[in-house]
Every structure is written in C-alpha cells, then in structure tokens.
Design a protein around this motif. Structure first.
Motif, mmCIF file in Angstrom:
data_model
loop_
_atom_site.group_PDB
_atom_site.id
_atom_site.type_symbol
_atom_site.label_atom_id
_atom_site.label_comp_id
_atom_site.label_asym_id
_atom_site.label_seq_id
_atom_site.Cartn_x
_atom_site.Cartn_y
_atom_site.Cartn_z
ATOM 1 N N GLY A 67 71.984 70.963 36.668
ATOM 2 C CA GLY A 67 71.931 70.926 38.120
ATOM 3 C C GLY A 67 72.869 69.892 38.704
ATOM 4 O O GLY A 67 73.549 70.145 39.708
ATOM 5 N N ARG A 93 71.972 75.169 48.535
ATOM 6 C CA ARG A 93 71.062 74.871 47.423
ATOM 7 C C ARG A 93 70.718 76.133 46.640
ATOM 8 O O ARG A 93 70.410 76.072 45.451
ATOM 9 C CB ARG A 93 69.796 74.202 47.938
ATOM 10 C CG ARG A 93 69.055 74.976 49.026
ATOM 11 C CD ARG A 93 67.835 74.225 49.489
ATOM 12 N NE ARG A 93 67.183 74.922 50.603
ATOM 13 C CZ ARG A 93 65.896 74.864 50.876
ATOM 14 N NH1 ARG A 93 65.100 74.143 50.090
ATOM 15 N NH2 ARG A 93 65.385 75.488 51.901
ATOM 16 N N GLN A 94 70.788 77.305 47.306
ATOM 17 C CA GLN A 94 70.555 78.558 46.590
ATOM 18 C C GLN A 94 71.675 78.826 45.584
ATOM 19 O O GLN A 94 71.411 79.242 44.450
ATOM 20 C CB GLN A 94 70.453 79.725 47.577
ATOM 21 C CG GLN A 94 69.171 79.750 48.391
ATOM 22 C CD GLN A 94 69.189 78.818 49.596
ATOM 23 O OE1 GLN A 94 70.216 78.252 49.921
ATOM 24 N NE2 GLN A 94 68.039 78.652 50.251
ATOM 25 N N THR A 97 71.199 76.605 42.692
ATOM 26 C CA THR A 97 70.170 77.151 41.800
ATOM 27 C C THR A 97 70.748 78.234 40.899
ATOM 28 O O THR A 97 70.405 78.312 39.714
ATOM 29 C CB THR A 97 69.008 77.725 42.631
ATOM 30 O OG1 THR A 97 68.477 76.707 43.480
ATOM 31 C CG2 THR A 97 67.906 78.245 41.732
ATOM 32 N N THR A 101 70.767 78.015 36.913
ATOM 33 C CA THR A 101 70.103 79.072 36.144
ATOM 34 C C THR A 101 71.050 79.694 35.130
ATOM 35 O O THR A 101 70.684 79.931 33.967
ATOM 36 C CB THR A 101 69.561 80.153 37.092
ATOM 37 O OG1 THR A 101 68.642 79.558 38.017
ATOM 38 C CG2 THR A 101 68.848 81.252 36.317
ATOM 39 N N GLY A 182 63.857 71.938 40.878
ATOM 40 C CA GLY A 182 63.951 72.415 42.254
ATOM 41 C C GLY A 182 64.016 71.277 43.252
ATOM 42 O O GLY A 182 64.843 71.285 44.181
ATOM 43 N N ILE A 185 67.449 69.612 43.076
ATOM 44 C CA ILE A 185 68.482 70.359 43.798
ATOM 45 C C ILE A 185 68.304 70.191 45.302
ATOM 46 O O ILE A 185 69.286 70.021 46.050
ATOM 47 C CB ILE A 185 68.432 71.845 43.396
ATOM 48 C CG1 ILE A 185 68.873 72.002 41.940
ATOM 49 C CG2 ILE A 185 69.328 72.693 44.306
ATOM 50 C CD1 ILE A 185 68.739 73.413 41.400
ATOM 51 N N ASP A 484 62.632 79.149 35.755
ATOM 52 C CA ASP A 484 63.707 79.240 36.742
ATOM 53 C C ASP A 484 63.222 79.876 38.041
ATOM 54 O O ASP A 484 63.709 79.531 39.132
ATOM 55 C CB ASP A 484 64.872 80.049 36.169
ATOM 56 C CG ASP A 484 65.561 79.341 35.018
ATOM 57 O OD1 ASP A 484 65.587 78.102 35.015
ATOM 58 O OD2 ASP A 484 66.064 80.029 34.105
ATOM 59 N N THR A 487 61.814 77.179 40.030
ATOM 60 C CA THR A 487 62.894 76.430 40.680
ATOM 61 C C THR A 487 63.389 77.177 41.904
ATOM 62 O O THR A 487 63.608 76.583 42.967
ATOM 63 C CB THR A 487 64.054 76.204 39.691
ATOM 64 O OG1 THR A 487 63.587 75.482 38.557
ATOM 65 C CG2 THR A 487 65.176 75.431 40.349
ATOM 66 N N GLY A 488 63.570 78.499 41.775
ATOM 67 C CA GLY A 488 63.973 79.308 42.921
ATOM 68 C C GLY A 488 62.944 79.293 44.034
ATOM 69 O O GLY A 488 63.299 79.302 45.219
ATOM 70 N N THR A 491 63.468 76.057 45.959
ATOM 71 C CA THR A 491 64.739 75.978 46.691
ATOM 72 C C THR A 491 64.975 77.169 47.605
ATOM 73 O O THR A 491 66.081 77.321 48.133
ATOM 74 C CB THR A 491 65.911 75.875 45.699
ATOM 75 O OG1 THR A 491 65.915 77.036 44.858
ATOM 76 C CG2 THR A 491 65.796 74.628 44.845
ATOM 77 N N THR A 493 65.200 80.353 46.850
ATOM 78 C CA THR A 493 66.130 81.310 46.245
ATOM 79 C C THR A 493 65.365 82.567 45.871
ATOM 80 O O THR A 493 64.322 82.494 45.216
ATOM 81 C CB THR A 493 66.803 80.716 45.004
ATOM 82 O OG1 THR A 493 67.391 79.455 45.339
ATOM 83 C CG2 THR A 493 67.880 81.647 44.479
#
Length: 683
Positions: A67, A93-94, A97, A101, A182, A185, A484, A487-488, A491, A493
């Motif tokens: 990241g 930030r997307q 990500t 990923t 996340g 980020i 992941d 994390t999305g 953020t 995503t």
C-alpha cells in the motif's frame, strides 16, 4: 444540520471527509497507470517474497509495504505527467486499493504456489536417501508450473464471493489485516497522512538502496567456495562448524524486526532444546537409536529425529488451532446478528438507527457503516455466475492436472474440488476472526486423507503433495480475497473492482512467480547450494508419515509422540493464559517458533535475533520514531536484500566471476598458509 458538523468534529467519522466525492467507476479505478504500477511492484515484491520463503520459510506480511509503495509510485507517476503537462485522472484511495490488491495477489502466489513447500518436496533433493523411487520424484519444470498454477489459483476466488455479504455485512467479521490496510490507505489520502507517507517512503528507499549496495559489496569478495562475509565466524570457528555464525543477511534482520519478538525467542528456545537435550541423548544412544557409520539417509539417521520432531510439533499446533478456530467460528455463527449495527446499515430502519445511535461517536460509526454498506452492495456479481465459473474451473482442472502429474487420476482431483467450497468458507471465516490463514493446515489434512488412501506405491507421495497444492491454492487465495474485500469495504471500493483486481494480480503471479523461481532455482547447481528450503523436507516428511509405511528410524515415532504432547500442553497453556488474562501469556514460547528451529539453519535465527535486538533498543530510546519508521526500514532491508540476491543469481547464471576472495581461517591454518606463500617465488 448543526449536529452533522458535531459528528465530524467529535465522532471521528472517516467517510464525512469524503462525502462530497463521487465513487469512481471500474474504468476510472482499474487504469493503465494502476496496472503498470502493480506490474512493477508485484514483480519486485515477488522476488523478495520468493527469496525469503525459499531460504527462511518465514514470509512476513507485505500488505503495508504494498500500500505504501503503491501510493508513492502512483504519485510519482502523476508528478511526471504534471511536469510534461499531460492531463490525467486524480489518484484516489480506490485506485490505491486496486494497486495494493494486485500487488498482494501477485506476491501471494509465492506462498499458495508452494515453491518452498510441496513443489520442491517432490524433487530429489528433498527426498534424500529415498530418491531411488522414481515414481515419487518429480523435478520442477517451468512448463508444468505455469499451467498448474493457473488451474489451482482461481477456484477459491470465485467460490468465496457468494459469502462476502454474510462475512462482512451480516456478521461484521474484523479481518484485522484487511481493516488495518484500509485505514492505512485512507490515511494516505488526507494531507497529514500523505506527509507521513512521504517520510516513510524516504526511509524505505534509504534502507533499500543501502542494502543493494551492501549486497554488491559482498559479492565482490565471493570469488571461491567459502568466501565472503556470509561465512563470518563471529562466535569462533568451532561454533561456525556447527552452523552458528552471523551471515549479514539483511532480509533475515528485517524479518526479525517485523516478526513478534516471541517468535524469534521461541526459535532460539527450540534450537537450544535440540542441542542441549536431544544431541546429548543421541550421543549416548549411538547404535541404538540409529545405526553406527550409517551412510547419509534422511529417514534413518540422526536427521530423522530432528526433522520429524519439528513436523510432529507443527502438525499438533496446526490441528489444535484448526479445532479452536473451527469451534470459535461455529460459536460466532450461531449468535444472532447485532441489531444496533444492522439498524445503522439498513436504510429503511430509520427508527432503529436513531434509537441505537445515542452518542456522537456511535453516530459517526453508524454513518460510516451505512455509507460503506451502500457501496459494498453495489455492482454485485450474481452468485449463479460465480458457481458456474467454479464448476467450469473444476472440470478443466480435473481433466488438466492428471496430464501434468500422471500419478493422479481425475477422481482424485474431483474429490478435492467437491470439498473446497466448505474448506474455503471455513478458512475465510476463521481468518476474519483470528487473522490467521490456515490454508497449510487444510493442505496437510488433505495429505493425511490421501496418504491413508493411496499409500506409498505408484507415486503416492506425489499424489499427496499435488492434492495438498490444489487445496492450498484454492483455500489460501479465497481467504486473501475476503481480506481484500474488507480493505475495499473500508476504502469504499466496489467488490466488483476488488474481485477484478484480484483476478488480474493472480494472473500476473501465475506467470511472474514461476519465472522468478526458475531464475533462483537455476543457480542451485553444482556444489553451490543457495536454496535452504527448510519446509520442502517438512512436507516430504509429512507425506511419508501419512502413508503408514514403517520407513523411519526405530525410536523416531516414540520421540515424536513425546514432543507432540509437549506442543499440545504448550498450546493449551497459552489458550488458558489468554482466557484468564495472565501476565505470563507474553512469556509462553510459540509452538511454531520452536518447531521452525528444527528445520532452519542456525544462522537464520541469529540474524533474526539481531533484528529483534535492534527493534528493542530503538523502541526503548525513541518510541515515536520506532513506531513510525520501523516497518519502512525493515521492509527496505527485506526488499533490498531480495533484489540484491536476485542480481547475484543473474550474475551467477551469466558465469560472472567475483574479483576477490575473503576467507576466515584459524591461527594454525593461517600460519600454514603464510609458510606456503613464503615458498612461492617473488615477482
């Protein structure tokens, strides 16, 4: 609207700061810029991960470095475009990500692909004295590895997608590493976070560049066998003969800085346990526990005791953790959903939301949950599509894998794919609770089932190891995808974007990782063995044990049972100490750490002890700086040493010769050398 401003000030709402920003689409997030950055960093970190996993068997998490580096390189790309006055889309930030990923998916193949475990466990080096059985020997081949990875790496991705709502929305599983990445980020994309990120990147590249320079400096003094600083006998020549020396491995020092200190201490305890207890017993039982003057035989000499004791402890630890996590998972799943959180997520339940969110901090969190849930539920891939893809992948793998490994039959592969959905779900759910990926435990369990079924003859070991690879490849990647997705979720995503990014990164890893492995493996020729690969013999040993054949030294099983009980007691003690919140819990050694010490060379944990000691001193002298820069410094050491080792490997393949040799000799040998040099004619 006054209360909304209060929420932002007092309620620490993250998404209020991004409320006015639109959610970028798939084409605005997966861009040529993000794909190019992912390719460059994915290749670099795959080299690092491969070098570390082959030599030490311990692979630290690369999520934070991925990241961080993704943020830096993307911003560098934007600055170059701004310099040439080229229009571009903003870096969100997307997109960060997506980059993270792709990089992690690419690097993950070095683990799920089994290069340091079941792939080399099939070869003759891991077989040792058992290498005469040709049906149980399959040497690595680039033409076999790439299609095999493509066949096993995608099933887990498509089969866990239907469970994402259950795990992330309904049960609100934490996935600690995913949620930490996340938030990391998110912090990069505000002014203070960006400033801190630039400082960390500066530290990273400082240690990265210095380590590469040190690697080249070392190479110049390796003109002959046993030359170079890697053989520095810091504890004396007698200790050096037993494997105790400091080899200036920056990657192992970096691992020691990142890993919990108890892991490093546990490795020291394991090695101490072997040398102070077992070696004394073996010396007194020479001729009873193993034959006198026996030629080197991995299964019947003193090595069998050392290796299989570690294997027994690892299997016990894996089964204990597997049962604990399974029971904990079933207990959590049996509990009803948390109504306050669900009320905050459900747009229709306004009354429930207003009643449950009674303070400002809770209101802020409820807003974040609602906002994230709205984005998370968009762009859904129909479950039927994922199931159809899984069936198609299963059919292709069932047909294709027996062509790559003729020892297997199609019904072997079919049975594995029938069990993968359940195993993938359980592993992903357990990882969401504990942050532990137990894919290797599922692989060992698969080996045990197939070992008792097919036996040792007609390539039984290869059947076990390939079955393990199919299970690990699917289960591990599926759990990583769910991490992941978390994390999305943090953020904002889209899951569709995360899934496509994961597929792209996995595809890159299926090509890049085998090629990196082949470059390193190609240097393992002649008398220069640069691959330690401690876990290859572990997996070979497990395969031998599960066949039920009596191929070990006479008392090996009895000693293994003793250490299995020791590992079980240690695990139970640690679990009870955690439940009771005893202070002694931080002093209980790790079972895995003790077991690893039976496989890895002594010099590795000596390097890790140096890193652990540096971390301790740094935190004592300047805690704030240590917390800010420790990860960046350690990551730079690991990455720089991995890249430097790859460059040295390329020089070896090109038959480049170092100009000088530095060697450490005893005083007597040095006097003999001086006497010999005096006899030579002077020019």
């Amino acid at each position: 609207m006054e209360h909304v401003d209060d929420w932002t000030q007092d309620g620490i709402s993250t998404e209020r700061a991004y409320e006015g920003e639109p959610i970028p689409s798939l084409s605005e997030t997966i861009t040529p810029r993000s794909l190019m950055v992912s390719l460059i960093l994915g290749t670099t970190l795959s080299v690092v991960a491969m070098e570390v996993s082959l030599n030490s068997g311990i692979l630290p998490s690369l999520s934070a470095p991925a990241g961080l580096l993704g943020f830096f390189f993307s911003h560098a790309w934007i600055r170059i475009l701004d310099f040439f006055k080229v229009s571009h889309m903003p870096f969100t930030r997307q997109e960060n990500t997506v980059v993270q990923t792709c990089i992690i998916a690419c690097c993950a193949i070095t683990y799920s692909g089994g290069f340091g475990t079941y792939i080399l466990a099939m070869g003759k080096n891991a077989a040792g004295g058992d290498a005469r059985d040709r049906s149980n020997i399959v040497e690595p081949s680039l033409r076999r590895l790439i299609p095999f990875l493509f066949l096993i790496s995608f099933a887990g991705l498509v089969i866990v997608m239907p469970f994402k709502k259950v795990m992330i929305i309904r049960h609100q599983l934490t996935f600690p590493s995913g949620i930490a990445t996340g938030h990391l980020i998110n912090s990069f994309h505000n002014p203070s976070g960006a400033s801190q990120a630039r400082k960390q990147v500066k530290m990273f590249f400082g240690s990265f560049g210095g380590t590469i320079i040190w690697s080249f400096f070392q190479w110049f003094y390796t003109a002959g066998r046993g030359c170079g600083f890697e053989t520095f006998p810091i504890f004396g020549l007698k200790a050096y003969a037993l494997g105790y020396y400091f080899d200036f491995s920056m990657s192992n020092i970096g691992i020691g800085m990142i890993c919990p200190h108890m892991i490093t201490i546990s490795m020291f305890v394991g090695n101490l346990l072997w040398w102070l207890v077992l070696c004394l017993s073996h010396t007194s039982n020479n001729g009873a526990w193993y034959a006198v003057n026996l030629k080197v035989d991995f299964l019947r000499d003193i090595t069998s005791y050392k290796v299989f004791i570690g294997v027994a402890m690892m299997i016990t630890d894996g089964l204990f953790n597997f049962l604990c996590i399974l029971s904990r998972t079933l207990w959590v799943m049996s509990k009803p959903c948390k109504q306050p959180i669900q009320g905050c997520i459900d747009n229709k339940a306004q009354s429930s939301w207003s009643l449950s969110c009674t303070n400002r901090e809770h209101v802020a969190k409820c807003f974040d949950d609602r906002r994230r849930a709205q984005v998370f539920m968009r762009d859904q891939i129909p479950n039927l599509v994922n199931i159809c893809y899984y069936v198609l992948i299963s059919i292709v793998s069932t047909i294709g894998i027996p062509f790559l490994y003729p020892q297997l039959r199609s019904y072997h592969i079919a049975l594995i794919y029938i069990s993968i959905p359940l195993c993938a779900f359980c592993n992903a759910y357990g990882m969401g609770i504990t942050d532990i990926n137990l894919a290797s435990s599922y692989g060992k369990l698969t080996m045990g089932i197939f070992g008792s079924w097919v036996g040792l003859n007609n390539g039984g070991l290869i059947i076990e190891l390939v079955a393990c690879g199919v299970m690990v490849g699917a289960v591990s990647n599926g759990a990583d995808l769910m991490q992941d997705l978390k994390t999305g979720y943090i953020t904002l995503t889209s899951p569709h974007v995360v899934f496509v990014s994961k597929m792209i990164g996995t595809s890159l890893g299926c090509i890049i990782s085998p090629m990196v492995f082949w470059i390193i493996y190609g240097c393992n020729t002649g008398n220069k063995n640069i691959l330690e690969v401690p876990y290859a013999k572990v997996y070979r040993s497990i395969a031998m044990l599960t066949t039920g054949e009596n191929v070990l030294a006479e008392d090996t099983k009895r000693v293994c049972w003793i250490f299995s009980v020791f590992a079980l007691v240690l695990n139970v003690l640690r679990e009870v100490a955690k439940r009771k919140q005893w202070r002694v819990v931080s002093c209980i050694p790790s079972t895995v750490g003790i077991a690893v010490a039976f496989f890895v060379p002594e010099r590795i944990f000596i390097d890790m002890l140096v890193g652990c000691l540096l971390t301790f001193v740094w935190k004592r002298t300047n805690t704030n700086m240590a917390q800010m820069y420790l990860l960046a410094l350690a990551s730079g050491l690991i990455c720089g040493d991995g890249l430097g080792s790859l460059m040295s490997s390329v020089l070896t393949l090109l038959h480049a010769q170092a100009p000088m040799c530095i060697k450490f000799l005893s005083h007597i040998d040095n006097m003999k050398l001086d006497g010999f040099l005096k006899t030579l004619p002077t020019l």
